[in-house]
Every structure is written in C-alpha cells, then in structure tokens.
Design an enzyme around this catalytic site. Structure first.
Site, mmCIF file in Angstrom:
data_model
loop_
_atom_site.group_PDB
_atom_site.id
_atom_site.type_symbol
_atom_site.label_atom_id
_atom_site.label_comp_id
_atom_site.label_asym_id
_atom_site.label_seq_id
_atom_site.Cartn_x
_atom_site.Cartn_y
_atom_site.Cartn_z
ATOM 1 N N ASP A 181 -24.790 -23.799 -94.009
ATOM 2 C CA ASP A 181 -24.853 -22.796 -93.113
ATOM 3 C C ASP A 181 -25.562 -23.267 -91.907
ATOM 4 O O ASP A 181 -26.471 -23.801 -92.093
ATOM 5 C CB ASP A 181 -25.603 -21.755 -93.714
ATOM 6 C CG ASP A 181 -24.797 -20.815 -94.881
ATOM 7 O OD1 ASP A 181 -23.819 -21.226 -95.176
ATOM 8 O OD2 ASP A 181 -25.372 -19.708 -95.075
ATOM 9 N N ASP A 201 -19.688 -24.025 -93.729
ATOM 10 C CA ASP A 201 -20.051 -22.851 -94.315
ATOM 11 C C ASP A 201 -20.220 -21.871 -93.012
ATOM 12 O O ASP A 201 -19.909 -22.243 -92.121
ATOM 13 C CB ASP A 201 -21.063 -22.771 -95.197
ATOM 14 C CG ASP A 201 -20.979 -21.789 -96.330
ATOM 15 O OD1 ASP A 201 -20.798 -20.311 -95.600
ATOM 16 O OD2 ASP A 201 -21.028 -21.835 -97.546
ATOM 17 N N ASP A 202 -20.861 -20.768 -93.142
ATOM 18 C CA ASP A 202 -20.828 -19.945 -92.241
ATOM 19 C C ASP A 202 -21.618 -20.683 -90.808
ATOM 20 O O ASP A 202 -22.699 -21.504 -91.026
ATOM 21 C CB ASP A 202 -21.827 -18.726 -92.507
ATOM 22 C CG ASP A 202 -21.288 -17.836 -93.324
ATOM 23 O OD1 ASP A 202 -19.939 -17.708 -93.308
ATOM 24 O OD2 ASP A 202 -21.809 -17.028 -94.170
ATOM 25 N N HIS A 223 -17.203 -21.491 -91.727
ATOM 26 C CA HIS A 223 -16.405 -19.970 -92.365
ATOM 27 C C HIS A 223 -17.034 -19.310 -91.038
ATOM 28 O O HIS A 223 -16.899 -17.801 -91.385
ATOM 29 C CB HIS A 223 -17.355 -19.672 -93.340
ATOM 30 C CG HIS A 223 -16.836 -20.431 -94.633
ATOM 31 N ND1 HIS A 223 -17.488 -20.259 -95.797
ATOM 32 C CD2 HIS A 223 -15.925 -21.475 -94.720
ATOM 33 C CE1 HIS A 223 -16.995 -21.091 -96.802
ATOM 34 N NE2 HIS A 223 -15.834 -21.766 -96.094
ATOM 35 N N ARG A 254 -16.595 -12.409 -89.949
ATOM 36 C CA ARG A 254 -16.771 -11.517 -91.060
ATOM 37 C C ARG A 254 -17.920 -10.689 -91.040
ATOM 38 O O ARG A 254 -18.914 -10.662 -90.514
ATOM 39 C CB ARG A 254 -16.765 -12.485 -92.262
ATOM 40 C CG ARG A 254 -15.651 -13.170 -92.842
ATOM 41 C CD ARG A 254 -15.771 -13.803 -94.012
ATOM 42 N NE ARG A 254 -16.666 -15.001 -94.267
ATOM 43 C CZ ARG A 254 -17.320 -15.572 -95.281
ATOM 44 N NH1 ARG A 254 -16.562 -15.095 -96.499
ATOM 45 N NH2 ARG A 254 -17.731 -16.457 -95.120
ATOM 46 N N LYS A 256 -19.500 -8.986 -94.510
ATOM 47 C CA LYS A 256 -19.557 -9.095 -96.032
ATOM 48 C C LYS A 256 -20.647 -8.305 -96.514
ATOM 49 O O LYS A 256 -21.810 -8.751 -96.319
ATOM 50 C CB LYS A 256 -19.253 -10.610 -96.357
ATOM 51 C CG LYS A 256 -20.347 -11.589 -95.708
ATOM 52 C CD LYS A 256 -19.930 -12.964 -96.271
ATOM 53 C CE LYS A 256 -20.764 -13.982 -95.724
ATOM 54 N NZ LYS A 256 -20.652 -15.290 -96.113
#
Length: 363
Positions: A181, A201-202, A223, A254, A256
């Site tokens: 991240d 990742d994020d 992501h 996103r 989530k």
C-alpha cells in the site's frame, strides 16, 4: 532583593532552554538520535539503520527535519515499523533523498499474509504540519501509515515499489511485491497531493478519518484509490478525491466494507476530475462483502452521499473488466449519489445491487 534574583535566574533559565532547543541536531547513526531530537532543527545524513531496529524520531513541537542523504535499512525478518516520526507542527523536508526498505529481501508474493515476516509500515507518520518530497523505494509491505494528531499536508512524495512487479524465486511466478500500500490513512484534516505511487496494492486506503483530500496524484500498477477496508466502529467522512490519474491498476476507485463490520459509516465522498486508464478488473467497485468483491453483502456500515460530480471523472477499462459494480447491503446505501460527472467505457456492464439512489449515470 531575593525576588529580583529569583526573577533573574528564571529569565536566564528560560533563555538557556530556548538556546538549547534552537540548536541543530545531526543524525548519522541511531546513536545520534537521542541528542539530536533535543533540537528544533534535525539534519539526517546518509546512513544505514541496523537490521531489526527502528529509526524513531519523537520530535519537539515546531521542529524542522532536513534529510540530506540516503537512508537504508538492514534486512531482518521482524514486524517493524522501519521508521516513525511523531510531533506537532513539524516541517519534514525529504529533499527527494531515498529511503530504501530493502524490499527484494522480503518479497515473496505473499505480503503480510504469509511467508517471511515483513516490517510494516515502512514509514509511520504521526505528525502535524508538513511532509514534503520524501522518496521511498522497495517497501517490504505497506509504505506509509499516517495517523496525524493535527492538520497535515503531504506533498511531492514518491513510493516506487515497481521492482516488485516481477516474479522472483519465492513468489511462485506471481509479482513478488504484495500488500505494498502507498498511503494507509487513519487520521483527519489531511491533504495528500502531487505524489506518485508505483506499487502492487492500494495507492490510497482510508480506514478512518474526516476531512481528507487526495489530489493531483499519480497511481500506477496497484489497486487504485480506496476507501477501506472499513471494519467495525469506524467513520470516514468528507473525503475529496480530485485530479488524480490511475494507470494500469486492477481497480480504479473502490469503497470496500467488511462483510461482518458493524456500527460504521462512510459518507460525503466526492470524486472530481479524475482519470483512470486501462483498469484490468473493476473500474469502480463499491462493495459491502469485502474481502469478496461481489459476495453476500453485510449491512452494518452505512454508505451515504457518494458523488461523481462538478468535474468529469473518466475511466477506461479493458474489455474483460467490469466498468461499474455496486454491491450494497439491504438498506445500507442511502442519501444522494449524484454520478452525473462519471464517464465509463471499454469494459463489461457490472451489477448494481441494493442501490436505487444513484442518479445521472447509466452503463
């Protein structure tokens, strides 16, 4: 006479204290830290942090930090973090000197879910003030964790974990970097701007906090930009995501929330004038079934007032990806969802479940 003498001694003590605090502390090894942090200017020279040890700065209020050389971290399997800084009204000048976390030693395609223990976060940021031009390469897992005690502006930061895009002998033909991240956020009154994240990742993951702006950043290969994942007893509110570019990411944008989460809220999130190109999985995914994308959703988190307006957000997915998918729990997506500023193209039409409040947009 004695009151005058006491007053004189007090003035001398205050002046001496002021002179002491205004000194310049220099750090060239961990042995220098304890004395350097007694000063309100701290200069960090190039050095290597020994394996398994944390470089920790607990700064006086109003301190200015100047990074003057590359900081490397020795390799050891331990929990970390590698670096942390705390204090109020701090000016942290990274000067684009590299902080090298030694990621290839740790990367095995499993991130924090298994394999070798990886120190994370690499950079724990617990300050108010400003943090500028910090250049991080090869974070073992999560790069930045931010829990600021007061207003903080982060500008010109680079996270370059692009070496982790490639498999290695431990990663079973998967990208070796995982859970890398860029910014994990758990604070309020925060601006992150003009920064670059190259990872797996994020780019941004907001777990809690209010009054957060993520603006004019570049995210590649991971992501995308996320709210969440949201667990129980968390509030995320008043988030502005504007002017960002997301490229070659599995997801673009996103929200989530954990399937089992309760007593939490996500509200007033606005996306303005963002661009996403070549999304490979989901362009926009709002799901209440995390970690599943489109599983059975929970309804313990209220999601309200999610808007794409006042400046077009444009996303392009590849032909096998879903452009927009929304998976709400029964009755948990509420308020005004004005999506008139969203344009999506290139991929498949996704499902919209338990949400009848989106207006101004069709796939």
């Amino acid at each position: 006479m004695f009151p005058l003498l006491a007053l004189y001694l007090l003035v001398v003590a205050v002046a001496a204290s002021s002179r002491s605090n205004s000194c310049i502390g220099t750090i060239s090894s961990l042995d220098d830290v304890s004395s350097a942090i007694q000063c309100t200017t701290v200069n960090i020279n190039a050095f290597t942090v020994p394996a398994g040890q944390q470089f920790k700065l607990q700064l006086l209020d109003g301190t200015t930090v100047n990074v003057l050389g590359e900081v490397q971290f020795g390799n050891a399997s331990w929990g970390g973090p590698l670096f942390s800084v705390s204090g109020n009204d701090i000016t942290f000048n990274g000067n684009n000197q590299k902080w090298d976390g030694g990621g290839p030693f740790y990367w095995d395609g499993q991130g924090v879910n298994g394999g070798i223990t990886k120190p994370h976060p690499m950079m724990g940021i617990y300050i108010s003030g400003t943090l500028n031009d910090v250049y991080v390469v090869n974070s073992p897992a999560h790069a930045f964790a931010i829990a600021n005690p007061g207003p903080l502006t982060v500008s010109g930061v680079t996270v370059d974990d692009s070496q982790g895009n490639y498999p290695n002998a431990q990663s079973d033909n998967k990208p070796a970097g995982h859970n890398t991240d860029g910014f994990d956020v758990g604070g309020s009154n925060l601006i992150i701007q003009n920064s670059t994240v190259l990872n797996q990742d994020d780019c941004l993951a907001v777990g809690r906090g209010t009054n957060i702006t993520f603006a004019d950043n570049y995210c590649e290969g991971g992501h995308g930009i996320s709210i969440g994942s949201i667990s129980s007893n968390a509030v995320v509110s008043d988030v502005e995501i504007s002017g960002n570019t997301v490229v070659n990411s599995a997801y673009s944008f996103r929200i989530k929330t954990d399937t089992s989460a309760t007593n939490s809220m996500v509200q007033q999130v606005t996306y303005t004038a963002n661009t996403a190109i070549n999304c490979t999985y989901y362009g926009i995914l709002i799901t209440q079934s995390y970690p599943s994308n489109m599983g059975t959703p929970g309804n313990g988190v209220t999601i309200s007032d999610i808007n794409f307006s006042s400046g077009t957000t444009s996303l392009t997915t590849n032909s096998g990806a879903y452009m927009v998918s929304v998976n709400c729990g029964v009755g948990s997506c509420t308020g005004n969802w004005d999506w008139s500023g969203l344009e999506a193209s290139g991929g498949k039409v996704g499902s919209i479940i338990n949400n009848d409040v989106i207006t101004g947009f069709t796939q």
